[in-house]
Enzyme design. Structure first.
Site, PDB file in Angstrom:
ATOM      1  N   SER A  15       0.859  -1.182   0.000  1.00  0.00           N
ATOM      2  CA  SER A  15       0.000   0.000   0.000  1.00  0.00           C
ATOM      3  C   SER A  15       0.891   1.227   0.000  1.00  0.00           C
ATOM      4  O   SER A  15       2.104   1.136   0.257  1.00  0.00           O
ATOM      5  CB  SER A  15      -0.852  -0.029   1.272  1.00  0.00           C
ATOM      6  OG  SER A  15      -1.430   1.221   1.555  1.00  0.00           O
ATOM      7  N   TYR A  43      -2.197  -0.587  10.650  1.00  0.00           N
ATOM      8  CA  TYR A  43      -2.153  -0.926   9.226  1.00  0.00           C
ATOM      9  C   TYR A  43      -0.838  -0.470   8.603  1.00  0.00           C
ATOM     10  O   TYR A  43      -0.188  -1.233   7.870  1.00  0.00           O
ATOM     11  CB  TYR A  43      -3.343  -0.279   8.516  1.00  0.00           C
ATOM     12  CG  TYR A  43      -3.442  -0.603   7.050  1.00  0.00           C
ATOM     13  CD1 TYR A  43      -3.924  -1.838   6.621  1.00  0.00           C
ATOM     14  CD2 TYR A  43      -3.081   0.327   6.078  1.00  0.00           C
ATOM     15  CE1 TYR A  43      -4.030  -2.140   5.271  1.00  0.00           C
ATOM     16  CE2 TYR A  43      -3.185   0.034   4.725  1.00  0.00           C
ATOM     17  CZ  TYR A  43      -3.659  -1.196   4.329  1.00  0.00           C
ATOM     18  OH  TYR A  43      -3.762  -1.487   2.991  1.00  0.00           O
TER      19      TYR A  43
END
Length: 253
Positions: free
Chosen positions: A142, A155
């Site tokens: 990501s 995350y």
């Protein structure tokens, strides 16, 4: 015409394992690899994975954070198709909480799936690939591999760990003819935030407008990058995190 034919047979004779395959990027990747000739073990903890069963796709219901399930998933590839050529570590989850409100279970849950699951599958895949002296591992990261914003500490930490796992493992793997790389995706219209927002895909579509490209990606766009990294066309890429985030990682806001 020749390019189309080539694309359709890119993975002929190859065996792939894709985690988080029941929806989103994982589903798009499973379908794309299969369409281009691969046999696929499709892994997910959702029972929806069973709907993918068809010639050349074998669903496997499993939690990627459970070591025994990982061992059995890789063994299934060997038992069913005789080998494993490609691993796509796609399974991922997210929470949005400030650190001060986060429980240890919150933290451990995110790291278990996003980082530990990728470690376990990579380890077992490497053990299967080393005797053949070839293979490709693609991790789905990501822009949070490098960047962060409030409420995504767990995350971001997990994706930072995934980026470093990619780099370190690539150096161990390349002597065995195995390439390890990652794609750093931006906002993708998937269900990953459904437990946080009433309309998870709608939220991500809107959030994606913050990228320089002014939109979120569709899962199929990220699947194409994954397929490239898994293919022989990416033969010189080792330890790379290829950013497919619409420019998010290069924009200063």
């Amino acid at each position: 015409m020749s390019t189309s034919i080539s694309n359709e047979t890119t993975f002929s004779g190859k065996v792939a394992l894709v985690t988080g395959a029941a929806s989103g990027i994982g589903l798009a990747t499973t379908k794309l690899l299969h369409e281009r000739g691969a046999k696929v073990i499709a892994v997910d903890r959702s029972s929806d994975i069973e709907t993918l069963a068809r010639p050349g796709i074998v669903p496997f219901l499993a939690d990627v954070a459970e070591e025994d399930s990982v061992v059995r998933a890789v063994a299934l590839a060997i038992e069913t198709f005789g080998k494993l050529d490609i691993l796509v570590n796609n399974a991922g989850i997210i929470i949005n909480k400030p650190v001060v409100d986060m429980t240890l279970d919150d933290w451990n849950g995110i790291l278990a799936v996003n980082a530990t699951g990728a470690f376990l599958f990579s380890r077992e895949a490497m053990r299967a690939m080393i005797p053949a002296k070839q293979g490709a591992i693609v991790n789905v990261g990501s822009y949070a591999c490098y960047q962060a914003f409030p409420t995504i500490a767990a995350y971001a930490a997990s994706k930072g760990a995934l980026a470093q796992l990619t780099r370190a493992l690539s150096l161990e793997a390349i002597d065995h003819g195995i390439r390890v790389n990652a794609v750093g995706s931006g906002d993708v219209v998937t269900n990953i935030t459904n437990h946080i927002h009433a309309d998870g895909p709608g939220f991500l579509a809107e959030h994606g407008k913050n990228a320089p490209i002014k939109r979120a990606a569709q899962p199929e766009e990220i699947a194409e990058v994954i397929a490239f990294l898994a293919s022989d066309k990416a033969s010189y890429l080792v330890g790379s995190v290829v950013m497919a985030d619409g420019g998010m990682s290069v924009a200063l806001k």
